[in-house]
Design a protein around this motif. Structure first.
Motif, PDB file in Angstrom:
ATOM      1  N   MET A  60       3.946  57.092  22.323  1.00 31.42           N
ATOM      2  CA  MET A  60       4.651  56.396  23.166  1.00 31.42           C
ATOM      3  C   MET A  60       3.942  55.706  24.142  1.00 31.42           C
ATOM      4  O   MET A  60       2.721  55.922  24.421  1.00 31.42           O
ATOM      5  N   GLU A  61       4.510  54.400  24.896  1.00 29.97           N
ATOM      6  CA  GLU A  61       3.629  53.986  26.000  1.00 29.97           C
ATOM      7  C   GLU A  61       3.263  54.745  26.980  1.00 29.97           C
ATOM      8  O   GLU A  61       4.155  55.640  27.538  1.00 29.97           O
ATOM      9  N   ARG A  62       2.115  54.411  27.756  1.00 28.52           N
ATOM     10  CA  ARG A  62       1.871  55.264  28.736  1.00 28.52           C
ATOM     11  C   ARG A  62       2.626  54.855  30.103  1.00 28.52           C
ATOM     12  O   ARG A  62       3.320  53.786  30.150  1.00 28.52           O
ATOM     13  N   ASP A  63       3.138  55.845  30.720  1.00 23.52           N
ATOM     14  CA  ASP A  63       3.961  55.789  31.807  1.00 23.52           C
ATOM     15  C   ASP A  63       3.251  56.304  33.173  1.00 23.52           C
ATOM     16  O   ASP A  63       2.819  57.587  33.250  1.00 23.52           O
ATOM     17  N   PRO A  64       3.131  55.480  34.209  1.00 27.08           N
ATOM     18  CA  PRO A  64       2.410  55.787  35.272  1.00 27.08           C
ATOM     19  C   PRO A  64       2.699  57.102  36.281  1.00 27.08           C
ATOM     20  O   PRO A  64       2.087  57.837  36.739  1.00 27.08           O
ATOM     21  N   LEU A  65       4.113  57.236  35.998  1.00 28.44           N
ATOM     22  CA  LEU A  65       4.759  58.468  36.619  1.00 28.44           C
ATOM     23  C   LEU A  65       4.248  59.877  35.846  1.00 28.44           C
ATOM     24  O   LEU A  65       3.983  60.598  36.578  1.00 28.44           O
ATOM     25  N   LEU A  66       4.311  59.712  34.586  1.00 28.74           N
ATOM     26  CA  LEU A  66       3.946  60.895  33.750  1.00 28.74           C
ATOM     27  C   LEU A  66       2.335  60.856  33.891  1.00 28.74           C
ATOM     28  O   LEU A  66       2.106  62.287  33.748  1.00 28.74           O
ATOM     29  N   ASP A  67       1.753  59.896  33.979  1.00 32.52           N
ATOM     30  CA  ASP A  67       0.287  60.175  34.104  1.00 32.52           C
ATOM     31  C   ASP A  67      -0.029  60.930  35.236  1.00 32.52           C
ATOM     32  O   ASP A  67      -1.210  61.735  35.168  1.00 32.52           O
ATOM     33  N   GLN A  68       0.717  60.831  36.431  1.00 31.62           N
ATOM     34  CA  GLN A  68       0.421  61.619  37.736  1.00 31.62           C
ATOM     35  C   GLN A  68       1.486  62.435  37.935  1.00 31.62           C
ATOM     36  O   GLN A  68       1.889  62.532  39.225  1.00 31.62           O
ATOM     37  N   ILE A  69       1.990  63.358  36.980  1.00 31.24           N
ATOM     38  CA  ILE A  69       3.242  63.839  37.294  1.00 31.24           C
ATOM     39  C   ILE A  69       3.022  65.075  38.200  1.00 31.24           C
ATOM     40  O   ILE A  69       3.708  65.258  39.358  1.00 31.24           O
ATOM     41  N   PHE A  70       1.925  65.534  38.390  1.00 27.00           N
ATOM     42  CA  PHE A  70       1.664  66.631  39.443  1.00 27.00           C
ATOM     43  C   PHE A  70       1.599  65.914  40.963  1.00 27.00           C
ATOM     44  O   PHE A  70       2.355  66.432  41.797  1.00 27.00           O
ATOM     45  N   TRP A  71       0.784  64.877  41.027  1.00 26.40           N
ATOM     46  CA  TRP A  71       1.049  64.076  42.360  1.00 26.40           C
ATOM     47  C   TRP A  71       2.354  63.530  42.667  1.00 26.40           C
ATOM     48  O   TRP A  71       3.003  63.546  43.726  1.00 26.40           O
ATOM     49  N   GLN A  72       2.946  63.080  41.588  1.00 27.90           N
ATOM     50  CA  GLN A  72       4.404  62.683  41.732  1.00 27.90           C
ATOM     51  C   GLN A  72       5.436  63.688  42.361  1.00 27.90           C
ATOM     52  O   GLN A  72       6.302  63.424  43.281  1.00 27.90           O
ATOM     53  N   ALA A  73       5.252  64.805  41.891  1.00 29.60           N
ATOM     54  CA  ALA A  73       6.030  65.848  42.271  1.00 29.60           C
ATOM     55  C   ALA A  73       5.809  66.590  43.684  1.00 29.60           C
ATOM     56  O   ALA A  73       6.472  66.523  44.700  1.00 29.60           O
ATOM     57  N   LEU A  74       4.346  66.604  44.074  1.00 30.52           N
ATOM     58  CA  LEU A  74       3.875  67.505  45.172  1.00 30.52           C
ATOM     59  C   LEU A  74       4.289  66.240  46.260  1.00 30.52           C
ATOM     60  O   LEU A  74       4.310  66.780  47.534  1.00 30.52           O
ATOM     61  N   ASN A  75       4.057  64.996  46.084  1.00 30.36           N
ATOM     62  CA  ASN A  75       3.911  63.998  47.079  1.00 30.36           C
ATOM     63  C   ASN A  75       5.414  63.394  47.120  1.00 30.36           C
ATOM     64  O   ASN A  75       5.658  62.502  47.857  1.00 30.36           O
ATOM     65  N   GLY A  76       6.167  63.827  46.203  1.00 31.67           N
ATOM     66  CA  GLY A  76       7.646  63.199  46.010  1.00 31.67           C
ATOM     67  C   GLY A  76       8.814  64.363  46.069  1.00 31.67           C
ATOM     68  O   GLY A  76       9.006  64.479  47.424  1.00 31.67           O
ATOM     69  N   ALA A  77       9.212  64.535  45.105  1.00 33.31           N
ATOM     70  CA  ALA A  77      10.394  65.319  44.947  1.00 33.31           C
ATOM     71  C   ALA A  77      10.270  66.830  45.817  1.00 33.31           C
ATOM     72  O   ALA A  77      11.015  67.410  46.404  1.00 33.31           O
ATOM     73  N   HIS A  78       9.025  67.197  45.777  1.00 27.53           N
ATOM     74  CA  HIS A  78       8.571  68.601  46.085  1.00 27.53           C
ATOM     75  C   HIS A  78       7.648  68.469  47.595  1.00 27.53           C
ATOM     76  O   HIS A  78       7.164  69.590  47.903  1.00 27.53           O
ATOM     77  N   ARG A  79       7.970  67.167  48.095  1.00 33.12           N
ATOM     78  CA  ARG A  79       6.828  67.138  49.422  1.00 33.12           C
ATOM     79  C   ARG A  79       7.299  68.171  50.459  1.00 33.12           C
ATOM     80  O   ARG A  79       6.238  68.606  51.062  1.00 33.12           O
ATOM     81  N   HIS A  80       8.648  68.514  50.362  1.00 31.08           N
ATOM     82  CA  HIS A  80       9.006  69.468  51.581  1.00 31.08           C
ATOM     83  C   HIS A  80       8.502  70.857  51.484  1.00 31.08           C
ATOM     84  O   HIS A  80       8.600  71.893  52.170  1.00 31.08           O
ATOM     85  N   TRP A  81       8.009  71.151  49.819  1.00 30.70           N
ATOM     86  CA  TRP A  81       7.505  72.364  49.732  1.00 30.70           C
ATOM     87  C   TRP A  81       5.908  72.342  49.652  1.00 30.70           C
ATOM     88  O   TRP A  81       5.163  73.006  48.570  1.00 30.70           O
ATOM     89  N   SER A  82       5.336  71.432  49.781  1.00 34.80           N
ATOM     90  CA  SER A  82       4.021  71.224  49.804  1.00 34.80           C
ATOM     91  C   SER A  82       3.389  70.759  51.211  1.00 34.80           C
ATOM     92  O   SER A  82       3.772  70.535  52.194  1.00 34.80           O
ATOM     93  N   ASP A  83       1.948  71.186  51.309  1.00 32.68           N
ATOM     94  CA  ASP A  83       1.067  70.786  52.485  1.00 32.68           C
ATOM     95  C   ASP A  83       0.088  69.826  51.969  1.00 32.68           C
ATOM     96  O   ASP A  83      -0.451  69.962  50.903  1.00 32.68           O
ATOM     97  N   GLY A  84      -0.440  69.094  52.895  1.00 31.65           N
ATOM     98  CA  GLY A  84      -1.580  67.992  52.867  1.00 31.65           C
ATOM     99  C   GLY A  84      -1.661  66.843  53.284  1.00 31.65           C
ATOM    100  O   GLY A  84      -0.818  66.512  54.372  1.00 31.65           O
ATOM    101  N   THR A  85      -2.199  65.760  52.875  1.00 27.23           N
ATOM    102  CA  THR A  85      -2.115  64.491  53.201  1.00 27.23           C
ATOM    103  C   THR A  85      -1.693  63.560  52.136  1.00 27.23           C
ATOM    104  O   THR A  85      -1.318  64.066  51.284  1.00 27.23           O
ATOM    105  N   GLY A  86      -1.943  62.299  52.485  1.00 22.38           N
ATOM    106  CA  GLY A  86      -1.552  61.095  51.599  1.00 22.38           C
ATOM    107  C   GLY A  86      -2.571  61.132  50.265  1.00 22.38           C
ATOM    108  O   GLY A  86      -2.151  60.231  49.510  1.00 22.38           O
ATOM    109  N   ARG A  87      -3.408  61.833  50.218  1.00 24.04           N
ATOM    110  CA  ARG A  87      -4.511  61.965  49.355  1.00 24.04           C
ATOM    111  C   ARG A  87      -4.769  63.050  48.404  1.00 24.04           C
ATOM    112  O   ARG A  87      -5.077  63.174  47.135  1.00 24.04           O
ATOM    113  N   ILE A  88      -4.325  64.209  49.049  1.00 25.48           N
ATOM    114  CA  ILE A  88      -4.516  65.538  48.543  1.00 25.48           C
ATOM    115  C   ILE A  88      -3.414  66.564  48.833  1.00 25.48           C
ATOM    116  O   ILE A  88      -3.032  66.547  50.282  1.00 25.48           O
TER     117      ILE A  88
END
Length: 226
Positions: free
Chosen positions: A1-29
């Motif tokens: 399948m073709e590469r998907d940038p969301l899937l490539d960075q799925i951990f960051w997409q979750a912690l900085n997106g849908a699960h941001r309210h359940w995570s701590d940190g900055t805009g880089r980590i």
């Protein structure tokens, strides 16, 4: 399948997106808040800003992180390193629920879920992990025989995670039924399903047989805050 940038960075997409309210940190980590799965994610794995995460980490805490291969920064130690497959479901969604009798796991089941995860070692799991999505299980009386649920999320994607079967109950197709239930649930929501499996885990062959394909293999590390 073709590469998907969301899937490539799925951990960051979750912690900085849908699960941001359940995570701590900055805009880089970011990390999941204590009690959830002990995972760190990076906006750019080639330039992880571990120093910025220090205010949210306790000495001796262990974390999993994916995609980073550099040297350990000051104040951190690499305890283990391996690799895992990110797999994407390419098959047809089940038309009928293959696990209609599965029990939705609630907060009251959290300790049993952690105990099963500690026994089966599906990956990072915490006492609050089952709050990250829908988790289902099979019980033998009060004993949790098997479970599977949802963890990482990005637009259009949902991860199947925490797949465990107690050794005393293997060979009954419980994992396949629970995964099928989640595949159907995702399809009905218009989402695609993915999962992660360590490269040495024999469950990789089960997932291939079920219709998952390997999207990529990446480095996974366990790191310790010192």
């Amino acid at each position: 399948m073709e590469r998907d940038p969301l899937l490539d960075q799925i951990f960051w997409q979750a912690l900085n997106g849908a699960h941001r309210h359940w995570s701590d940190g900055t805009g880089r980590i970011r990390r999941y808040t204590q009690g959830f799965s002990p995972i760190i994610a990076f906006a750019d794995p080639a330039r992880p800003d571990f120093a910025a995460l220090a205010p949210w980490c306790a000495r001796g805490e262990h974390f999993y992180c994916e995609g980073w291969t550099g040297a350990a920064p000051p104040g951190w130690r690499i305890e283990a390193e391996s690799s895992m497959f990110r797999m994407v479901y390419q098959g047809a969604a089940p038309q009928d629920d293959p696990a209609p009798d599965a029990v939705p796991l609630q907060a009251a089941h959290a300790a049993q879920a952690v105990a099963l995860a500690e026994l089966c070692k599906p990956g990072p799991f915490g006492i609050r992990t089952i709050e990250l999505g829908d988790y289902y299980g099979y019980f033998d009386g009060d004993r949790l025989m098997a479970m599977a649920g949802e963890r990482l999320r990005a637009p259009g994607w949902c991860e199947i995670s925490g797949v465990c079967v107690h050794p005393d109950y293997q060979g009954r197709g419980l994992a396949r039924k629970l995964i099928g239930k989640l595949l159907r649930q995702h399809a009905r929501r218009g989402e695609r399903s993915l999962l992660h499996v360590m490269h040495h885990n024999p469950a990789h062959q089960l997932y291939l047989a079920m219709g998952f394909t390997d999207y990529l293999e990446s480095t996974v590390r366990v790191v310790v805050a010192e």
